[in-house]
Scaffold this motif. Structure first.
Motif, PDB file in Angstrom:
ATOM      1  N   GLU A 272       0.805  -1.215   0.000  1.00 48.59           N
ATOM      2  CA  GLU A 272       0.000   0.000   0.000  1.00 48.59           C
ATOM      3  C   GLU A 272       0.842   1.270   0.000  1.00 48.59           C
ATOM      4  O   GLU A 272       0.331   2.361  -0.291  1.00 48.59           O
ATOM      5  CB  GLU A 272      -0.929  -0.002   1.208  1.00 48.59           C
ATOM      6  N   SER A 273       2.127   1.156   0.307  1.00 49.78           N
ATOM      7  CA  SER A 273       2.986   2.340   0.325  1.00 49.78           C
ATOM      8  C   SER A 273       3.188   2.930  -1.067  1.00 49.78           C
ATOM      9  O   SER A 273       3.617   4.075  -1.200  1.00 49.78           O
ATOM     10  CB  SER A 273       4.344   1.996   0.935  1.00 49.78           C
ATOM     11  N   LEU A 274       2.877   2.167  -2.114  1.00 55.24           N
ATOM     12  CA  LEU A 274       3.003   2.670  -3.486  1.00 55.24           C
ATOM     13  C   LEU A 274       1.666   2.493  -4.205  1.00 55.24           C
ATOM     14  O   LEU A 274       1.319   1.382  -4.611  1.00 55.24           O
ATOM     15  CB  LEU A 274       4.103   1.920  -4.243  1.00 55.24           C
ATOM     16  N   PRO A 275       0.883   3.549  -4.396  1.00 56.44           N
ATOM     17  CA  PRO A 275      -0.404   3.440  -5.098  1.00 56.44           C
ATOM     18  C   PRO A 275      -0.196   3.013  -6.551  1.00 56.44           C
ATOM     19  O   PRO A 275       0.771   3.422  -7.197  1.00 56.44           O
ATOM     20  CB  PRO A 275      -0.987   4.859  -5.019  1.00 56.44           C
ATOM     21  N   VAL A 276      -1.102   2.183  -7.068  1.00 52.40           N
ATOM     22  CA  VAL A 276      -1.047   1.757  -8.460  1.00 52.40           C
ATOM     23  C   VAL A 276      -2.313   2.210  -9.169  1.00 52.40           C
ATOM     24  O   VAL A 276      -3.353   2.420  -8.544  1.00 52.40           O
ATOM     25  CB  VAL A 276      -0.879   0.229  -8.581  1.00 52.40           C
ATOM     26  N   TYR A 277      -2.214   2.344 -10.504  1.00 46.73           N
ATOM     27  CA  TYR A 277      -3.315   2.875 -11.294  1.00 46.73           C
ATOM     28  C   TYR A 277      -3.524   2.006 -12.530  1.00 46.73           C
ATOM     29  O   TYR A 277      -2.632   1.254 -12.944  1.00 46.73           O
ATOM     30  CB  TYR A 277      -3.017   4.318 -11.719  1.00 46.73           C
ATOM     31  N   ALA A 278      -4.732   2.107 -13.107  1.00 41.97           N
ATOM     32  CA  ALA A 278      -5.035   1.378 -14.334  1.00 41.97           C
ATOM     33  C   ALA A 278      -4.011   1.738 -15.404  1.00 41.97           C
ATOM     34  O   ALA A 278      -3.685   2.913 -15.595  1.00 41.97           O
ATOM     35  CB  ALA A 278      -6.448   1.715 -14.810  1.00 41.97           C
ATOM     36  N   GLY A 279      -3.486   0.742 -16.077  1.00 43.51           N
ATOM     37  CA  GLY A 279      -2.447   0.965 -17.086  1.00 43.51           C
ATOM     38  C   GLY A 279      -1.057   0.693 -16.574  1.00 43.51           C
ATOM     39  O   GLY A 279      -0.123   0.540 -17.373  1.00 43.51           O
ATOM     40  N   ASP A 280      -0.877   0.656 -15.234  1.00 45.70           N
ATOM     41  CA  ASP A 280       0.427   0.288 -14.685  1.00 45.70           C
ATOM     42  C   ASP A 280       0.761  -1.150 -15.080  1.00 45.70           C
ATOM     43  O   ASP A 280      -0.107  -2.022 -15.062  1.00 45.70           O
ATOM     44  CB  ASP A 280       0.427   0.407 -13.160  1.00 45.70           C
ATOM     45  N   LYS A 281       1.998  -1.369 -15.407  1.00 41.77           N
ATOM     46  CA  LYS A 281       2.431  -2.687 -15.891  1.00 41.77           C
ATOM     47  C   LYS A 281       3.501  -3.241 -14.960  1.00 41.77           C
ATOM     48  O   LYS A 281       4.502  -2.577 -14.682  1.00 41.77           O
ATOM     49  CB  LYS A 281       2.984  -2.551 -17.310  1.00 41.77           C
ATOM     50  N   LEU A 282       3.265  -4.451 -14.451  1.00 40.77           N
ATOM     51  CA  LEU A 282       4.263  -5.119 -13.621  1.00 40.77           C
ATOM     52  C   LEU A 282       5.142  -5.986 -14.511  1.00 40.77           C
ATOM     53  O   LEU A 282       4.637  -6.807 -15.277  1.00 40.77           O
ATOM     54  CB  LEU A 282       3.584  -5.973 -12.553  1.00 40.77           C
ATOM     55  N   GLN A 283       6.445  -5.808 -14.403  1.00 35.99           N
ATOM     56  CA  GLN A 283       7.391  -6.543 -15.235  1.00 35.99           C
ATOM     57  C   GLN A 283       8.274  -7.426 -14.370  1.00 35.99           C
ATOM     58  O   GLN A 283       8.657  -7.046 -13.261  1.00 35.99           O
ATOM     59  CB  GLN A 283       8.267  -5.564 -16.032  1.00 35.99           C
ATOM     60  N   ALA A 284       8.572  -8.610 -14.886  1.00 35.28           N
ATOM     61  CA  ALA A 284       9.458  -9.554 -14.200  1.00 35.28           C
ATOM     62  C   ALA A 284      10.779  -9.629 -14.944  1.00 35.28           C
ATOM     63  O   ALA A 284      10.801  -9.751 -16.180  1.00 35.28           O
ATOM     64  CB  ALA A 284       8.811 -10.932 -14.123  1.00 35.28           C
ATOM     65  N   TYR A 285      11.896  -9.561 -14.194  1.00 30.72           N
ATOM     66  CA  TYR A 285      13.229  -9.571 -14.792  1.00 30.72           C
ATOM     67  C   TYR A 285      14.058 -10.707 -14.212  1.00 30.72           C
ATOM     68  O   TYR A 285      13.967 -11.028 -13.021  1.00 30.72           O
ATOM     69  CB  TYR A 285      13.951  -8.246 -14.537  1.00 30.72           C
ATOM     70  N   VAL A 286      14.865 -11.310 -15.070  1.00 31.95           N
ATOM     71  CA  VAL A 286      15.833 -12.320 -14.655  1.00 31.95           C
ATOM     72  C   VAL A 286      17.185 -11.891 -15.212  1.00 31.95           C
ATOM     73  O   VAL A 286      17.354 -11.788 -16.431  1.00 31.95           O
ATOM     74  CB  VAL A 286      15.466 -13.722 -15.168  1.00 31.95           C
ATOM     75  N   GLY A 287      18.137 -11.608 -14.336  1.00 30.48           N
ATOM     76  CA  GLY A 287      19.448 -11.146 -14.789  1.00 30.48           C
ATOM     77  C   GLY A 287      19.375  -9.882 -15.613  1.00 30.48           C
ATOM     78  O   GLY A 287      20.128  -9.710 -16.575  1.00 30.48           O
ATOM     79  N   GLY A 288      18.458  -8.970 -15.245  1.00 37.06           N
ATOM     80  CA  GLY A 288      18.306  -7.720 -15.976  1.00 37.06           C
ATOM     81  C   GLY A 288      17.570  -7.855 -17.289  1.00 37.06           C
ATOM     82  O   GLY A 288      17.466  -6.882 -18.048  1.00 37.06           O
ATOM     83  N   GLU A 289      17.035  -9.038 -17.577  1.00 43.84           N
ATOM     84  CA  GLU A 289      16.370  -9.311 -18.853  1.00 43.84           C
ATOM     85  C   GLU A 289      14.874  -9.490 -18.619  1.00 43.84           C
ATOM     86  O   GLU A 289      14.462 -10.230 -17.730  1.00 43.84           O
ATOM     87  CB  GLU A 289      16.963 -10.583 -19.445  1.00 43.84           C
ATOM     88  N   LEU A 290      14.050  -8.797 -19.406  1.00 46.02           N
ATOM     89  CA  LEU A 290      12.601  -8.903 -19.272  1.00 46.02           C
ATOM     90  C   LEU A 290      12.136 -10.311 -19.625  1.00 46.02           C
ATOM     91  O   LEU A 290      12.439 -10.823 -20.694  1.00 46.02           O
ATOM     92  CB  LEU A 290      11.917  -7.884 -20.189  1.00 46.02           C
ATOM     93  N   ARG A 291      11.386 -10.936 -18.706  1.00 51.11           N
ATOM     94  CA  ARG A 291      10.899 -12.301 -18.919  1.00 51.11           C
ATOM     95  C   ARG A 291       9.378 -12.411 -18.823  1.00 51.11           C
ATOM     96  O   ARG A 291       8.825 -13.471 -19.093  1.00 51.11           O
ATOM     97  CB  ARG A 291      11.525 -13.235 -17.892  1.00 51.11           C
ATOM     98  N   GLY A 292       8.695 -11.348 -18.403  1.00 52.28           N
ATOM     99  CA  GLY A 292       7.244 -11.421 -18.296  1.00 52.28           C
ATOM    100  C   GLY A 292       6.691 -10.097 -17.842  1.00 52.28           C
ATOM    101  O   GLY A 292       7.378  -9.300 -17.193  1.00 52.28           O
ATOM    102  N   GLU A 293       5.426  -9.836 -18.198  1.00 53.96           N
ATOM    103  CA  GLU A 293       4.782  -8.610 -17.749  1.00 53.96           C
ATOM    104  C   GLU A 293       3.274  -8.778 -17.791  1.00 53.96           C
ATOM    105  O   GLU A 293       2.744  -9.638 -18.495  1.00 53.96           O
ATOM    106  CB  GLU A 293       5.203  -7.407 -18.593  1.00 53.96           C
TER     107      GLU A 293
END
Length: 431
Positions: A272-293
């Motif tokens: 809850e310390s960081l509000p999120v909004y519609a359109g925000d995208k959560l991204q997953a990284y492995v070794g600095g490389e995008l692997r999912g969102e």
């Protein structure tokens, strides 16, 4: 009008019919074979060639470059590997896997043959096909419409299932013939949904599509899935909101990393310390490389923000997350856990909580926990680390200490074998 460069009629022609009311493509058959001949004419206005296209259907599957999860909803007369893939572009080293049967084959360009197991395609489960280029795979056969053929056995744990209806269907309708249990999961190559009794299927996989392969996690006893018969339905169905990806129409908002044949699933929310909004995208990284969102999804029961992230990979590596807003990364986490094939982290009731504003760069998850608690922290070489877990009455129930050797993120996993009371505990981490 048919075009060609042959003059003497040595090229045989095949024909297909498209039914605009359902979007179905059928094989078309004439009384006698037709070959190409320069400037020739077959049929007249008074005696046209009559085509029969009643039973045989053509399924067109869009293959992307890399790995593809596919399934077949037509019964092919020749379902062997070489025949099904004979018209695809094969550059060498392509692979096909049947995970349900544990079989594997690879294409050898020099001998122009498939080496490995003898794979025969059927309609009961999905296959993994690695393609060297983006292309279309066409398979013709008899349309599946008998209840026995529309029934797929489902064992406990993960199942590699095919999708048999001829049209896109919402998850709830497609799986209406399956007795779903709390925590069951259906996933594609880039999205997934989890079943909750109070809300039904919830996630970023909202539709199932012909030609796609899926995995179904059954948390109960062996059972079966019966797909609805759409051949005798009322014609064209709504296919919902679609987004165009290349030449393929796809549903969902997941990011597909086709370099990898497998993925893991994460249900996450943001502290809850960081509000999120519609359109925000959560991204997953492995070794600095995008692997999912994944885009934000709200729990319809209580409005809580949830992210359903499919993460691709092929080895155990640390996974971290970032929050993207308006094309910019606004927050990042430290590594949270290790990637594991077909692993599930979090649930709709107890999602993984992502804390993006922890300046100490210490993560403790999952919260709440049951049998396993993970501690991840940023260290320097030689740092002494102490981890302590207390009851709120001050009783220490666990202690761990170690010295960081290489520095960087240190990960400690505590597995609790005691029957702890379901209450609040205090974790203290000292670096």
């Amino acid at each position: 009008t048919v075009y060609g460069n042959e003059i003497r009629g040595s090229e045989s022609l095949s024909f297909r019919v498209w039914d605009a009311s359902t979007g179905t493509v059928y094989d078309a058959w004439s009384d006698s074979p037709i070959t190409f001949g320069s400037n020739s004419v077959v049929g007249t206005a008074s005696t046209p060639v009559i085509f029969d296209a009643e039973e045989r259907v053509v399924q067109n599957i869009n293959l992307t470059e890399g790995w593809n999860w596919v399934s077949f909803n037509v019964k092919s007369d020749t379902p062997d590997l070489a025949t099904i893939l004979k018209n695809t572009m094969l550059a060498g080293d392509e692979q096909v896997k049947d995970e349900a049967m544990g079989s594997f084959a690879a294409y050898d360009q020099e001998s122009k043959t498939w080496l490995g197991n003898n794979i025969v395609f059927d309609n009961k489960h999905m296959y993994l096909i690695q393609s060297s280029v983006a292309q279309k795979l066409s398979v013709s056969g008899i349309a599946i419409k008998e209840k026995e053929d529309l029934t797929i056995p489902v064992a406990n744990n993960w199942n590699y299932i095919s999708y048999l209806p001829m049209t896109n269907l919402p998850i709830g309708e497609a799986l209406s013939g399956y007795n779903a249990k709390e925590g069951d999961i259906v996933k594609s190559q880039n999205a997934f949904s989890m079943y909750v009794v109070k809300t039904g299927w919830l996630g970023n996989l909202t539709y199932m599509e012909p030609g796609k392969g899926y995995m179904l996690l059954n948390n109960g006893e062996s059972t079966s899935l019966v797909y609805p018969d759409m051949m005798g339905g009322s014609g064209l169905r709504s296919t919902g909101v679609l987004t165009r990806s290349g030449d393929a129409m796809t549903t969902g908002t997941g990011y597909a990393d086709t370099r990898f044949e497998a993925n893991m699933s994460v249900v996450a929310t943001v502290a809850e310390s960081l509000p999120v909004y519609a359109g925000d995208k959560l991204q997953a990284y492995v070794g600095g490389e995008l692997r999912g969102e994944a885009l934000l999804t709200e729990d319809p029961y209580d409005g809580r923000p949830l992210y359903f992230v499919s993460i691709g990979g092929d080895r155990n590596e640390s996974v971290s997350f970032a929050l993207e807003r308006g094309g910019e990364i606004i927050a990042e986490t430290s590594p949270m856990f290790d990637y594991r094939v077909n692993n599930v982290q979090g649930s709709i009731e107890q999602p993984v909580i992502l804390d993006f504003v922890n300046d100490l760069q210490i993560s403790v998850y999952p919260n709440p926990f049951e049998r396993e608690l993970n501690f991840v922290m940023n260290t320097q070489p030689g740092d002494k680390v102490g981890i302590y877990l207390y009851t709120m009455a001050g009783q220490m129930i666990h202690r761990h200490s170690e010295t960081s050797v290489n520095g960087g993120y240190l990960h400690y996993r505590w597995e609790c074998y005691e029957d702890l009371a379901r209450t609040v505990y205090m974790a203290v981490v000292v670096v």
